[in-house]
Write a protein that holds these residues in place. Structure first.
Motif, PDB file in Angstrom:
ATOM      1  N   HIS A  76       0.848  -1.180   0.000  1.00 16.25           N
ATOM      2  CA  HIS A  76       0.000   0.000   0.000  1.00 16.25           C
ATOM      3  C   HIS A  76       0.887   1.233   0.000  1.00 16.25           C
ATOM      4  CE1 HIS A  76      -3.052  -2.926   0.768  1.00 16.25           C
ATOM      5  NE2 HIS A  76      -3.946  -1.997   0.500  1.00 16.25           N
ATOM      6  N   VAL A  77       0.334   2.336  -0.475  1.00 17.25           N
ATOM      7  CA  VAL A  77       1.107   3.552  -0.703  1.00 17.25           C
ATOM      8  C   VAL A  77       0.334   4.748  -0.158  1.00 17.25           C
ATOM      9  CG1 VAL A  77       2.119   5.029  -2.489  1.00 17.25           C
ATOM     10  CG2 VAL A  77       2.063   2.547  -2.821  1.00 17.25           C
ATOM     11  N   VAL A  78       1.046   5.616   0.538  1.00 18.76           N
ATOM     12  CA  VAL A  78       0.467   6.884   0.973  1.00 18.76           C
ATOM     13  C   VAL A  78       0.734   7.896  -0.139  1.00 18.76           C
ATOM     14  CG1 VAL A  78       0.461   8.708   2.711  1.00 18.76           C
ATOM     15  CG2 VAL A  78       0.877   6.340   3.401  1.00 18.76           C
ATOM     16  N   SER A  79      -0.305   8.574  -0.576  1.00 21.26           N
ATOM     17  CA  SER A  79      -0.196   9.505  -1.697  1.00 21.26           C
ATOM     18  C   SER A  79      -0.113  10.956  -1.232  1.00 21.26           C
ATOM     19  CB  SER A  79      -1.391   9.309  -2.635  1.00 21.26           C
ATOM     20  OG  SER A  79      -2.579   9.733  -1.996  1.00 21.26           O
ATOM     21  N   GLU A  80      -0.121  11.828  -2.203  1.00 19.42           N
ATOM     22  CA  GLU A  80       0.041  13.264  -1.986  1.00 19.42           C
ATOM     23  C   GLU A  80      -0.981  13.871  -1.022  1.00 19.42           C
ATOM     24  OE1 GLU A  80       1.044  16.812  -5.026  1.00 19.42           O
ATOM     25  OE2 GLU A  80      -0.811  15.743  -5.443  1.00 19.42           O
TER      26      GLU A  80
ATOM     27  N   THR B 280      -3.401  10.522  11.501  1.00 13.26           N
ATOM     28  CA  THR B 280      -2.762   9.267  11.891  1.00 13.26           C
ATOM     29  C   THR B 280      -3.764   8.178  12.266  1.00 13.26           C
ATOM     30  OG1 THR B 280      -2.477  10.087  14.142  1.00 13.26           O
ATOM     31  CG2 THR B 280      -0.627  10.411  12.617  1.00 13.26           C
ATOM     32  N   ASP B 281      -4.985   8.298  11.828  1.00 16.91           N
ATOM     33  CA  ASP B 281      -6.002   7.284  12.106  1.00 16.91           C
ATOM     34  C   ASP B 281      -5.539   5.904  11.634  1.00 16.91           C
ATOM     35  OD1 ASP B 281      -7.025   9.996  11.559  1.00 16.91           O
ATOM     36  OD2 ASP B 281      -8.958   9.175  12.150  1.00 16.91           O
ATOM     37  N   CYS B 282      -4.787   5.885  10.539  1.00 15.02           N
ATOM     38  CA  CYS B 282      -4.327   4.647   9.906  1.00 15.02           C
ATOM     39  C   CYS B 282      -3.365   3.852  10.784  1.00 15.02           C
ATOM     40  CB  CYS B 282      -3.669   4.958   8.573  1.00 15.02           C
ATOM     41  SG  CYS B 282      -2.386   6.245   8.680  1.00 15.02           S
ATOM     42  N   VAL B 283      -2.542   4.521  11.560  1.00 22.61           N
ATOM     43  CA  VAL B 283      -1.518   3.803  12.318  1.00 22.61           C
ATOM     44  C   VAL B 283      -2.108   2.951  13.430  1.00 22.61           C
ATOM     45  CG1 VAL B 283       0.251   5.505  11.749  1.00 22.61           C
ATOM     46  CG2 VAL B 283      -0.946   5.685  13.913  1.00 22.61           C
ATOM     47  N   ASP B 284      -3.247   3.355  13.962  1.00 22.63           N
ATOM     48  CA  ASP B 284      -3.890   2.585  15.027  1.00 22.63           C
ATOM     49  C   ASP B 284      -4.344   1.205  14.587  1.00 22.63           C
ATOM     50  OD1 ASP B 284      -3.670   4.089  17.328  1.00 22.63           O
ATOM     51  OD2 ASP B 284      -5.587   5.106  17.075  1.00 22.63           O
ATOM     52  N   VAL B 285      -4.681   1.059  13.328  1.00 24.61           N
ATOM     53  CA  VAL B 285      -5.220  -0.215  12.848  1.00 24.61           C
ATOM     54  C   VAL B 285      -4.182  -1.109  12.177  1.00 24.61           C
ATOM     55  CG1 VAL B 285      -7.543   0.732  12.601  1.00 24.61           C
ATOM     56  CG2 VAL B 285      -5.990   0.742  10.630  1.00 24.61           C
TER      57      VAL B 285
ATOM     58  N   CYS C 196      -5.947  -0.088   6.650  1.00 23.90           N
ATOM     59  CA  CYS C 196      -5.669   1.344   6.780  1.00 23.90           C
ATOM     60  C   CYS C 196      -6.472   2.202   5.800  1.00 23.90           C
ATOM     61  CB  CYS C 196      -4.181   1.621   6.599  1.00 23.90           C
ATOM     62  SG  CYS C 196      -3.507   1.037   5.025  1.00 23.90           S
ATOM     63  N   ILE C 197      -6.823   1.641   4.660  1.00 23.99           N
ATOM     64  CA  ILE C 197      -7.458   2.432   3.602  1.00 23.99           C
ATOM     65  C   ILE C 197      -8.720   3.156   4.074  1.00 23.99           C
ATOM     66  CG2 ILE C 197      -8.584   2.323   1.335  1.00 23.99           C
ATOM     67  CD1 ILE C 197      -6.532   0.206   0.549  1.00 23.99           C
ATOM     68  N   PRO C 198      -9.689   2.473   4.667  1.00 24.31           N
ATOM     69  CA  PRO C 198     -10.908   3.189   5.065  1.00 24.31           C
ATOM     70  C   PRO C 198     -10.716   4.124   6.258  1.00 24.31           C
ATOM     71  CG  PRO C 198     -11.054   0.888   5.722  1.00 24.31           C
ATOM     72  CD  PRO C 198      -9.804   1.033   4.890  1.00 24.31           C
TER      73      PRO C 198
END
Length: 109
Positions: A3-7, A15-20, A46-48
């Protein structure tokens, strides 16, 4: 695949993504997060969680964001880009930046 974090993450850094993330693959820079492709297990949880829709499966990344595949890999190994495993507040002006495009020049390495 990874998976990739974009612009969209630049100057927001929600940082909601890091918790999951079950494998702690996120790395934190001054004004953006990236995913370490060597750590990502492609689980997609992490996507949603991203409020600005900045995270994509590599194969789903929009054409204009393809450079972020290499950028995530590079920055995940860069000095100063440390693992982040717990949610923290977004950048103070994140709401002002969340809908803007063309933010690559704003990236602080």
């Amino acid at each position: 695949m990874t998976h990739v974090v974009s612009e969209s993450c630049i100057r927001c850094k929600y940082t909601d993504c890091v918790d999951v993330c079950p494998v702690d693959c996120f790395r934190e820079g001054p004004n953006m997060l990236v995913i370490d492709p060597d750590e990502c297990i492609d689980c997609a949880v992490c996507i949603p969680e991203c409020p600005v829709n900045a995270i994509y499966a590599e194969e789903d990344l929009p054409a204009e964001q393809l450079a972020f595949i290499k950028l995530n890999a590079e920055l995940a190994q860069a000095d100063g880009w440390k693992s982040i495993t717990k949610r923290k507040a977004a950048l103070p002006d994140a709401d002002d930046w969340k809908d803007k495009t063309g933010k690559i020049s704003e990236l602080v390495r």
